[in-house]
Design a protein around this motif. Structure first.
Motif, PDB file in Angstrom:
ATOM      1  N   SER A 150       4.771   3.803   6.006  1.00  0.00           N
ATOM      2  CA  SER A 150       3.341   3.608   6.228  1.00  0.00           C
ATOM      3  C   SER A 150       2.723   4.622   7.184  1.00  0.00           C
ATOM      4  N   LYS A 197       5.088  -3.107   4.694  1.00  0.00           N
ATOM      5  CA  LYS A 197       4.009  -3.143   3.698  1.00  0.00           C
ATOM      6  C   LYS A 197       2.685  -2.564   4.188  1.00  0.00           C
ATOM      7  N   LEU A 251       2.222   4.392   1.712  1.00  0.00           N
ATOM      8  CA  LEU A 251       2.469   3.016   1.257  1.00  0.00           C
ATOM      9  C   LEU A 251       2.736   2.966  -0.242  1.00  0.00           C
ATOM     10  N   ALA A 260       6.187   1.553  -1.771  1.00  0.00           N
ATOM     11  CA  ALA A 260       6.125   0.385  -2.655  1.00  0.00           C
ATOM     12  C   ALA A 260       6.716   0.702  -4.030  1.00  0.00           C
ATOM     13  N   ALA A 305       8.603  -8.172   2.019  1.00  0.00           N
ATOM     14  CA  ALA A 305       7.599  -7.280   2.612  1.00  0.00           C
ATOM     15  C   ALA A 305       7.222  -7.786   3.996  1.00  0.00           C
ATOM     16  N   GLU A 337       8.606 -11.447  -2.552  1.00  0.00           N
ATOM     17  CA  GLU A 337       7.422 -10.943  -3.242  1.00  0.00           C
ATOM     18  C   GLU A 337       7.627 -10.978  -4.756  1.00  0.00           C
ATOM     19  N   PHE A 383       3.237  -7.090  -6.722  1.00  0.00           N
ATOM     20  CA  PHE A 383       3.160  -6.737  -5.301  1.00  0.00           C
ATOM     21  C   PHE A 383       2.313  -5.487  -5.067  1.00  0.00           C
ATOM     22  N   PRO A 398       0.930  -3.068  -1.581  1.00  0.00           N
ATOM     23  CA  PRO A 398       1.002  -2.907  -0.118  1.00  0.00           C
ATOM     24  C   PRO A 398      -0.267  -3.429   0.556  1.00  0.00           C
TER      25      PRO A 398
END
Length: 227
Positions: A9, A65, A73, A77, A93, A203, A208, A210
Motif C-alpha cells: 500500500s 488492504k 493496492l 490485491a 485482509a 474475504e 474483494f 482493497p
C-alpha cells in the motif's frame, strides 16, 4: 499454519511468511518509485526461499488492504487473489495502518496515530489506543491544518508514518512525538491476521476490493473576503 503476507500500500514493498505466530522470513524495500509491479513476485520467491518452503506449502494469504497507493493496492490485491485462487486457500485482509502501530504498542504512549502521506496536506489516518491497539477513531482521509488532533493535546501521542513529517511542521501538540520512518510492513500483519483466522473472517476472493479511501475531510482555508 504457514501464511504468506503481502503489503504493497505504500513505498514499502513488503513480503513475509510465518508459521502461526512465528515469523519465518521477511523481505522488503522502500522505493520512492513504487516498485511493487517489479519487485513483489521476486520478494515472494525470496521469502519462500528464506523460509525453506514452496508455494504449495502456503495455507493462507494475508493482504494489507490499504488505504494507500491506488496502484500499489491493485497490484497486491491481484497477486493475493491469484495465489488464493490457484492454491484454493483463504484470503485475509488487514487494515494497513494496523501494521504501522504494532511495533509501538505498550510503549508508554496513550495514543498511536498513523499518518500516511497522500498529497499536499492530505493524509490517511486513524487513531488507536497505545496499549491495546484498539481502534478509537476509524480510518479516514483527512486534510491537516494546525487544529488537527487538538482534542488530544493533553495526551501522550505518537504519530507514525511518512505523513508525520508535514504534521510535525504544523500541529500544536506539546506532548506529541513523531516517527516519519515507518511504513506499513508485512511482518507486522501477523497478530491481526491470526485473530481474523481464529474468528473465520475471510474475504470473498471473487469480490474483494482493497480499501480505496478517496474522500478527504477537513476545514476549508479561511479567506479574507466575506461570503
Amino acid at each position: 499454519m504457514k501464511i504468506l503476507y503481502l503489503e504493497t500500500s505504500s513505498k514499502n514493498c513488503s513480503v513475509a511468511i510465518s508459521d502461526g505466530e512465528k515469523l519465518l522470513c521477511s523481505t522488503e524495500e522502500v522505493s520512492e518509485n513504487y516498485k511493487q509491479s517489479e519487485s513483489l513476485h521476486t520478494f515472494v520467491e525470496w521469502a519462500l526461499e528464506g523460509a525453506n518452503l514452496s508455494m504449495k506449502d502456503i495455507e493462507a494469504v494475508s493482504l494489507g488492504k490499504g488505504p494507500g497507493s491506488y496502484t500499489g493496492l491493485r497490484i497486491g490485491a491481484a497477486s493475493a487473489k491469484g495465489f488464493c485462487y490457484g492454491l484454493k486457500i483463504p484470503l485475509i485482509a488487514v487494515n494497513s495502518m494496523e501494521s504501522m502501530i504494532e511495533p509501538f504498542l505498550e510503549q508508554n504512549f496513550e495514543l498511536i496515530i498513523p499518518l500516511v502521506d497522500a498529497r499536499r496536506m492530505e493524509v490517511y489516518t486513524a487513531v488507536y489506543d497505545g496499549i491495546s491497539g484498539e481502534e478509537i477513531l476509524p480510518t479516514e482521509a483527512k486534510i491537516l491544518d494546525e487544529y488537527s488532533f487538538e482534542e488530544f493535546k493533553d495526551k501522550k501521542v505518537l504519530f507514525v508514518g511518512d505523513g508525520a513529517l508535514k504534521a510535525k511542521e504544523i500541529l500544536q501538540l506539546p506532548n506529541a512525538e513523531f516517527n516519519i520512518e515507518i511504513y506499513p510492513s508485512a511482518q507486522f500483519l501477523i497478530k491481526k491476521t491470526l485473530e481474523k483466522i481464529k474468528n473465520e473472517e475471510f474475504e470473498d476472493i471473487a469480490y474483494f476490493e482493497p480499501f480505496y479511501l478517496k474522500d478527504f475531510h477537513g476545514v476549508k482555508k479561511k479567506t479574507k473576503s466575506k461570503e
